[in-house]
Design a protein around this motif. Sequence first.
Motif, short mmCIF file in Angstrom:
data_model
loop_
_atom_site.label_atom_id
_atom_site.label_comp_id
_atom_site.label_asym_id
_atom_site.label_seq_id
_atom_site.Cartn_x
_atom_site.Cartn_y
_atom_site.Cartn_z
N THR A 14 -26.48 19.92 -16.16
CA THR A 14 -26.87 21.14 -15.46
C THR A 14 -28.05 21.81 -16.14
OG1 THR A 14 -24.56 21.48 -14.78
CG2 THR A 14 -26.04 23.37 -14.62
N HIS A 15 -28.00 21.87 -17.47
CA HIS A 15 -29.11 22.47 -18.21
C HIS A 15 -30.39 21.65 -18.05
CE1 HIS A 15 -31.21 24.70 -21.31
NE2 HIS A 15 -31.50 23.56 -21.90
N LYS A 16 -30.25 20.34 -18.10
CA LYS A 16 -31.43 19.46 -18.00
C LYS A 16 -32.03 19.52 -16.60
CE LYS A 16 -32.97 14.84 -19.38
NZ LYS A 16 -32.53 13.52 -19.93
N SER A 17 -31.20 19.82 -15.60
CA SER A 17 -31.66 19.85 -14.21
C SER A 17 -31.92 21.27 -13.73
CB SER A 17 -30.61 19.19 -13.30
OG SER A 17 -30.28 17.91 -13.75
N ARG A 18 -32.25 22.17 -14.66
CA ARG A 18 -32.39 23.59 -14.30
C ARG A 18 -33.53 23.85 -13.33
NH1 ARG A 18 -33.88 22.67 -19.49
NH2 ARG A 18 -35.98 23.23 -20.17
N HIS A 19 -34.45 22.89 -13.15
CA HIS A 19 -35.54 23.08 -12.21
C HIS A 19 -35.18 22.58 -10.81
CE1 HIS A 19 -38.03 24.33 -15.51
NE2 HIS A 19 -37.93 23.16 -16.12
N VAL A 20 -34.01 21.95 -10.68
CA VAL A 20 -33.54 21.48 -9.37
C VAL A 20 -32.85 22.64 -8.66
CG1 VAL A 20 -32.06 19.81 -8.20
CG2 VAL A 20 -33.25 19.17 -10.30
N ASP A 21 -32.99 22.68 -7.33
CA ASP A 21 -32.34 23.72 -6.55
C ASP A 21 -30.84 23.77 -6.88
OD1 ASP A 21 -32.71 25.40 -3.76
OD2 ASP A 21 -30.74 24.48 -3.92
N LEU A 22 -30.33 24.98 -7.13
CA LEU A 22 -28.95 25.13 -7.55
C LEU A 22 -27.96 24.63 -6.50
CD1 LEU A 22 -29.20 28.64 -9.25
CD2 LEU A 22 -28.69 26.47 -10.39
N LEU A 23 -28.27 24.82 -5.24
CA LEU A 23 -27.37 24.34 -4.19
C LEU A 23 -27.39 22.83 -4.09
CD1 LEU A 23 -27.76 26.94 -1.31
CD2 LEU A 23 -25.86 26.64 -2.89
N VAL A 24 -28.51 22.22 -4.41
CA VAL A 24 -28.57 20.76 -4.48
C VAL A 24 -27.63 20.26 -5.57
CG1 VAL A 24 -30.02 18.77 -5.01
CG2 VAL A 24 -30.89 20.58 -3.52
N LEU A 25 -27.68 20.93 -6.74
CA LEU A 25 -26.79 20.54 -7.84
C LEU A 25 -25.32 20.77 -7.46
CD1 LEU A 25 -28.64 21.93 -11.00
CD2 LEU A 25 -28.46 19.55 -10.26
N THR A 26 -25.05 21.89 -6.79
CA THR A 26 -23.68 22.17 -6.37
C THR A 26 -23.15 21.08 -5.46
OG1 THR A 26 -24.13 24.55 -6.51
CG2 THR A 26 -22.18 23.88 -5.27
N ARG A 27 -23.96 20.70 -4.50
CA ARG A 27 -23.55 19.65 -3.56
C ARG A 27 -23.38 18.31 -4.26
NH1 ARG A 27 -27.46 18.37 1.38
NH2 ARG A 27 -28.78 17.75 -0.37
N ARG A 28 -24.31 17.97 -5.14
CA ARG A 28 -24.21 16.70 -5.84
C ARG A 28 -22.95 16.63 -6.70
NH1 ARG A 28 -30.45 16.08 -8.13
NH2 ARG A 28 -31.44 15.61 -6.11
N GLY A 29 -22.66 17.73 -7.40
CA GLY A 29 -21.46 17.74 -8.23
C GLY A 29 -20.20 17.55 -7.42
N ALA A 30 -20.11 18.25 -6.28
CA ALA A 30 -18.92 18.13 -5.43
C ALA A 30 -18.83 16.73 -4.80
CB ALA A 30 -18.94 19.20 -4.35
N LEU A 31 -19.96 16.17 -4.42
CA LEU A 31 -19.96 14.81 -3.87
C LEU A 31 -19.47 13.80 -4.89
CD1 LEU A 31 -23.30 14.80 -1.83
CD2 LEU A 31 -20.99 14.70 -0.90
#
Length: 420
Positions: A285-302
Amino acid sequence: MSLRNKVGFRRLLIGQGASALGDWMGTFALMALVDHLSDSAAAVGGILAFRLIPAALGGTLAAKLVNRWDRRRTMITMDLLRAGMIAVVPFVQELWWVYLWAFALEAPSVVFLASRDSAIPDLVDEPDLPLANAAMMGSSYGNIPIGAGLFAAFAALPLDDGWLGSHPYALVFWIDALTFGVSAYFIARALGGLQRREPSPQAVPDSVVVSDSEISLSPSRLRDAWSVPLVRRVLPATAAAAVGLGALFSLGIKLVQEELKASDIEYGVLIVLFGAGAGIGLALTHKSRHVDLLVLTRRGALVMGALVALMSQSPTVWLTFLGAAGFGAGATVALTSGMSALQARIPMEEERVLAFSAFHVVIRIGLGAAALGAGAIGDGLNGAGLPGTRSVLLASGLLVLASAATVRPILDVDVEKARE
């Protein structure tokens, strides 16, 4: 603004981090003890429901009741009471006792949370309240995987001699009791210099603080929260994460020990790997801090959904180990990113309060209901001679995937509309 110079809040946060860590260790110990006494996944899920749902339903009422009490004394008293209560759990190895005590523990917990959250405005400035709320929430939910790993580590210690050896989780319960003492110590230091103050029209209202106690929502307030566009985008993934966690918590032990014929030590390794995966998730999450937060949320749940579905069909415990690590990482990414999105992208304070309220109601009720429901359905199918554990976990994974797929990244135009 920064919380670094807020010594009182920092002390409170340290105490709460220790207490939450012990509390999750104790929760996992209660779940394992219930499984040992009942051999029922539904009974295991019931313990998680008892530990989570009461605060979601009764938090606001408790906040009103304790509003005029001395917060420092109330919190210290509730911590010491909980320490004594959890310390005596190992002395009676009966299922009714475990359930009674698990439920009874929630009464002082709800009172404690109401007092703690209403004290936060005394420790930080008004502009720092959202950050303080997020930090306090993180200390609660961020310790789930760490508490799981530490539970497994302490439960695996070779304690074969004396009375302690006759109760496999006594040491975990006593460590949990000790963490309540640590919390009381830091509360005494955090609030020791504050005077009780009466609310005034200019004071920051307690309702601004949204942590574990202020998460009860009436149906109308829940509809208000749902009217916030970002909440509608984040909550499906939040619900998915809660369903995946709840189902795996109640049925994971059955999958490993009965379906895969693994030992108690191997189940402990599974929980440790879940905790390790959570650490990896924080780093990602820290390393991907420049990625859209909702994209990260969706990826994590997927990732969570896919791995629960795959783990349900795993033929060996080794593949389940890998799945547990990945699941821990996905859960951390989904929940952390979802919370960060609400914190960073809702400019209106009132809407942010509603958003965090809905977020934590969904997590608590989702975790408890999913654990109880998945366990009950799994037990019923197993009793009918069907592969209930694997089938329910597979269905849970597919449900998580479907919910996570509905999360859409936020567009620049949405940000502009939110600011208008």
